[in-house]
Design a protein around this motif. Structure first.
Motif, short mmCIF file in Angstrom:
data_model
loop_
_atom_site.label_atom_id
_atom_site.label_comp_id
_atom_site.label_asym_id
_atom_site.label_seq_id
_atom_site.Cartn_x
_atom_site.Cartn_y
_atom_site.Cartn_z
N LYS A 1 -17.41 -49.73 71.71
CA LYS A 1 -16.72 -48.75 71.06
C LYS A 1 -15.66 -48.58 72.23
CE LYS A 1 -20.32 -45.99 69.31
NZ LYS A 1 -21.55 -44.77 69.41
N VAL A 2 -15.53 -49.02 73.32
CA VAL A 2 -14.41 -49.14 74.30
C VAL A 2 -13.80 -50.38 74.31
CG1 VAL A 2 -13.58 -49.02 76.66
CG2 VAL A 2 -15.45 -47.20 75.70
N ARG A 3 -12.52 -50.60 73.94
CA ARG A 3 -11.75 -51.80 74.00
C ARG A 3 -11.12 -52.19 75.07
NH1 ARG A 3 -12.71 -54.03 68.86
NH2 ARG A 3 -14.52 -52.73 67.82
N GLY A 4 -10.72 -53.35 75.38
CA GLY A 4 -10.01 -53.84 76.56
C GLY A 4 -10.74 -53.71 77.80
N PHE A 5 -10.06 -53.41 79.16
CA PHE A 5 -10.77 -53.47 80.23
C PHE A 5 -11.38 -52.25 80.57
CE2 PHE A 5 -6.92 -56.32 80.80
CZ PHE A 5 -7.68 -57.52 81.21
N CYS A 6 -12.53 -52.08 81.20
CA CYS A 6 -13.15 -50.91 81.68
C CYS A 6 -13.74 -51.36 83.20
CB CYS A 6 -14.42 -50.76 80.65
SG CYS A 6 -15.29 -49.07 80.89
N HIS A 7 -13.12 -50.82 84.20
CA HIS A 7 -13.77 -51.08 85.42
C HIS A 7 -14.29 -49.75 86.02
CE1 HIS A 7 -9.91 -53.11 84.76
NE2 HIS A 7 -10.59 -54.44 85.53
N LEU A 8 -15.68 -49.91 86.36
CA LEU A 8 -16.37 -48.93 87.16
C LEU A 8 -16.61 -48.95 88.57
CD1 LEU A 8 -19.35 -49.55 84.49
CD2 LEU A 8 -17.36 -47.94 84.30
N SER A 9 -16.73 -47.74 89.02
CA SER A 9 -17.05 -47.49 90.29
C SER A 9 -18.33 -47.01 90.95
CB SER A 9 -15.88 -46.19 90.84
OG SER A 9 -16.30 -45.19 90.15
N THR A 10 -19.20 -47.60 90.10
CA THR A 10 -20.68 -47.01 90.53
C THR A 10 -21.05 -47.71 91.99
OG1 THR A 10 -21.30 -48.98 89.27
CG2 THR A 10 -21.74 -46.58 88.28
N GLY A 11 -21.34 -46.61 92.96
CA GLY A 11 -21.57 -47.28 94.23
C GLY A 11 -20.46 -46.76 95.13
N GLN A 12 -19.33 -46.48 94.74
CA GLN A 12 -18.22 -45.93 95.54
C GLN A 12 -17.77 -44.68 95.19
OE1 GLN A 12 -16.04 -50.30 94.16
NE2 GLN A 12 -14.86 -48.63 94.75
N GLU A 13 -18.60 -43.87 94.90
CA GLU A 13 -18.28 -42.44 94.49
C GLU A 13 -17.99 -41.57 95.73
OE1 GLU A 13 -21.18 -43.98 91.34
OE2 GLU A 13 -21.16 -43.91 93.69
N ALA A 14 -18.56 -41.91 96.94
CA ALA A 14 -18.21 -41.20 97.92
C ALA A 14 -16.94 -41.19 98.43
CB ALA A 14 -19.19 -41.67 99.32
N VAL A 15 -16.12 -42.18 97.93
CA VAL A 15 -14.69 -42.46 98.46
C VAL A 15 -13.96 -41.47 97.75
CG1 VAL A 15 -12.76 -43.88 98.62
CG2 VAL A 15 -15.07 -44.72 99.02
N ALA A 16 -14.15 -41.60 96.52
CA ALA A 16 -13.31 -40.46 95.83
C ALA A 16 -13.53 -38.95 95.76
CB ALA A 16 -13.53 -40.63 94.23
N VAL A 17 -14.74 -38.83 95.97
CA VAL A 17 -15.27 -37.13 96.22
C VAL A 17 -14.96 -37.10 97.71
CG1 VAL A 17 -17.35 -35.75 96.44
CG2 VAL A 17 -17.01 -37.56 94.68
N GLY A 18 -15.13 -37.77 98.77
CA GLY A 18 -14.79 -37.41 100.03
C GLY A 18 -13.35 -37.05 100.27
N ILE A 19 -12.47 -37.95 99.74
CA ILE A 19 -10.95 -37.99 99.90
C ILE A 19 -10.52 -36.31 99.16
CG2 ILE A 19 -9.05 -38.75 98.67
CD1 ILE A 19 -9.80 -41.39 99.03
N GLU A 20 -11.05 -36.02 97.92
CA GLU A 20 -10.65 -34.88 97.30
C GLU A 20 -11.30 -33.82 98.09
OE1 GLU A 20 -8.48 -32.69 94.81
OE2 GLU A 20 -8.62 -34.88 94.67
N HIS A 21 -12.20 -33.62 98.72
CA HIS A 21 -12.68 -32.56 99.62
C HIS A 21 -11.96 -32.63 101.02
CE1 HIS A 21 -16.15 -30.86 97.29
NE2 HIS A 21 -15.95 -31.97 96.66
N GLY A 22 -11.31 -33.51 101.21
CA GLY A 22 -10.68 -33.58 102.59
C GLY A 22 -9.08 -33.10 102.45
N ILE A 23 -8.61 -32.95 101.04
CA ILE A 23 -7.25 -32.62 101.09
C ILE A 23 -7.29 -31.19 100.08
CG2 ILE A 23 -6.31 -34.92 101.41
CD1 ILE A 23 -6.15 -35.20 98.34
N THR A 24 -6.01 -31.17 99.66
CA THR A 24 -5.73 -29.88 98.61
C THR A 24 -5.26 -30.41 97.31
OG1 THR A 24 -3.60 -29.49 99.30
CG2 THR A 24 -5.25 -28.51 100.47
N ARG A 25 -5.16 -29.68 96.17
CA ARG A 25 -4.71 -29.90 95.09
C ARG A 25 -3.17 -30.22 95.17
NH1 ARG A 25 -8.24 -31.76 91.61
NH2 ARG A 25 -9.95 -30.23 90.92
N ASP A 26 -2.62 -29.60 96.27
CA ASP A 26 -1.20 -30.04 96.44
C ASP A 26 -0.63 -31.35 96.85
OD1 ASP A 26 -0.25 -27.57 95.22
OD2 ASP A 26 -0.64 -26.63 97.32
N ASP A 27 -1.63 -32.11 97.65
CA ASP A 27 -1.45 -33.32 98.20
C ASP A 27 -1.49 -34.55 96.94
OD1 ASP A 27 -1.58 -32.84 100.99
OD2 ASP A 27 -3.55 -32.18 100.66
#
Length: 402
Positions: free
Chosen positions: A97-123
């Motif tokens: 049902k998904v065509r083309g590329f699909c790049h998953l980040s399973t295992g890397q969740e702490a990076v995206a979440v930690g970055i967001e909680h260390g900055i503000t929405r204006d960054d």
């Protein structure tokens, strides 16, 4: 203060970087937190292991983070939501049902979440093509992200970007060309400095992009102008199917800036990521110029969903890395600290699973984009400023807006 990079080192300068997997240490050895308040919103400090950081011409960030029980729970929810969303994307892809590329980040969740909680929405945040988790953290919904993967009209980019190109306010993608987002992020930081916005750009790229010339050119410009940018190499140990040892003569990516101070972070520990990002933002906004971060993490899946990820690494390696899973180790820690109970964690997991299931069903119900020229040329111009006519393939072929 003497930096850790100048202190005497043992055999392994960074304990979780190893030539043989079993030498890795994880966050499980952190001392217990005492006197946690009963209120969800009352601040308190939690410790970070001393082996979480390795510095280059830089003092280390604080080895504790001020937080609340509410935030600690939210960190768990955010990481779990990304994991469950990625599993849903994987299923949709395998159902064709998904065509083309699909790049998953399973295992890397702490990076995206930690970055967001260390900055503000204006960054500002910009990253490469493994971007689903970042998109969710920057304000996208599970439904809009999965709808984008499905190529639907109500996807976050109206079904035109797919897995690789996703955007939201103050999030500049999702960029498909390896390393190409790094000079773009440098330009965003230049605009921030020019406009004196008191915000920072977190410029994320992978270890596979670290050898690109445009990345090093960006370092030079950022340091020359002392821009408020944190270059963040998300080192998941493999560029496609090539290990970092086979691709890079020097795998200490946090030292690659040479004249830019650097920091290597245990990217499997969300609290270490938060501490590093908060510290980096304060550093750059004080006029000290850019920083170069390396988040050591690991992707469980292959490079893309079409890559099984088994021909260039062993099953034992992946299993050993899964033992350091950023979600399960963090979950155990919150239970040990008394932030929530085992039953409360299970209830949260069930709620997240139900939420993603509902969002997946709604995404599949989204309509496909209309197949007309107005939709094809949509967003070439700022909405509302589109010309009434467009030239076609030849000078005498003209298309008029409907």
């Amino acid at each position: 203060m003497l930096t850790r990079s100048l202190k005497p080192k043992g055999r392994f300068p960074l304990p979780w970087t190893r030539p043989v997997l079993p030498y890795r240490r994880c966050m499980a050895h952190v001392s217990n937190v005492s006197d946690i308040p009963s209120e969800d919103t009352k601040p308190f400090n939690v410790p970070i292991p001393e082996d979480s950081f390795e510095t280059y011409n830089l003092d280390p960030p604080p080895y504790s983070v001020e937080t609340t029980k509410s935030q600690l729970k939210q960190l768990y929810r955010d990481m779990s939501l990304i994991r469950r969303m990625e599993l849903a994307a994987d299923k949709l892809y395998k159902e064709q049902k998904v065509r083309g590329f699909c790049h998953l980040s399973t295992g890397q969740e702490a990076v995206a979440v930690g970055i967001e909680h260390g900055i503000t929405r204006d960054d500002k945040v910009i990253t490469a093509y493994r971007a689903h988790g970042f998109t969710l953290m920057r304000g996208g919904s599970v439904r809009s992200i999965l709808g984008e993967l499905l190529g639907r009209r109500d996807g976050i980019c109206h079904g035109k970007g797919g897995s690789v190109h996703m955007y939201s306010k103050n999030f500049f993608g999702g960029n498909g060309i390896v390393g190409a987002n790094v000079p773009l992020g440098t330009g965003i930081a230049f605009a921030q400095q020019y406009d004196d916005t008191k915000t920072v750009t977190v410029n994320v790229y992978g270890d596979g992009a670290a050898n690109q010339g445009q990345v090093h050119e960006s370092y030079n410009m950022a340091k020359l102008w002392e821009l408020p940018v944190i270059f963040a190499c998300e080192n998941n140990k493999y560029g496609m199917g090539t290990s970092v040892e086979r691709a890079s003569a020097m795998t200490e990516y946090y030292k690659r800036g040479n004249y830019i101070p650097g920091l290597r972070i245990n990217g499997m520990d969300v609290l270490a990521v938060i501490s590093a990002i908060k510290y980096g933002k304060e550093y750059t906004l004080a006029g000290n110029g850019p920083l170069l971060y390396e988040f050591q993490t690991y992707r469980y899946a292959g490079h893309s969903v079409s890559d099984p990820g088994t021909s260039y690494r062993t099953k034992e390696e992946v299993q050993a890395e899964r033992a350091q899973d950023p979600i399960t180790t963090y979950r155990a820690k919150l239970i040990d600290w008394g932030v929530f109970t085992e039953d409360e964690a299970k209830a949260m997991d069930k709620e997240i699973r139900r939420h993603v299931d509902r969002e997946t069903q709604e995404a599949e119900k989204m309509p496909a984009p209309p197949t007309n020229l107005d939709v094809l040329f949509e967003d070439t111009y700022v909405r509302g400023s589109e010309p009434q006519q467009r030239r076609g393939r030849t000078v005498d072929e003209t298309f008029y807006r409907g």
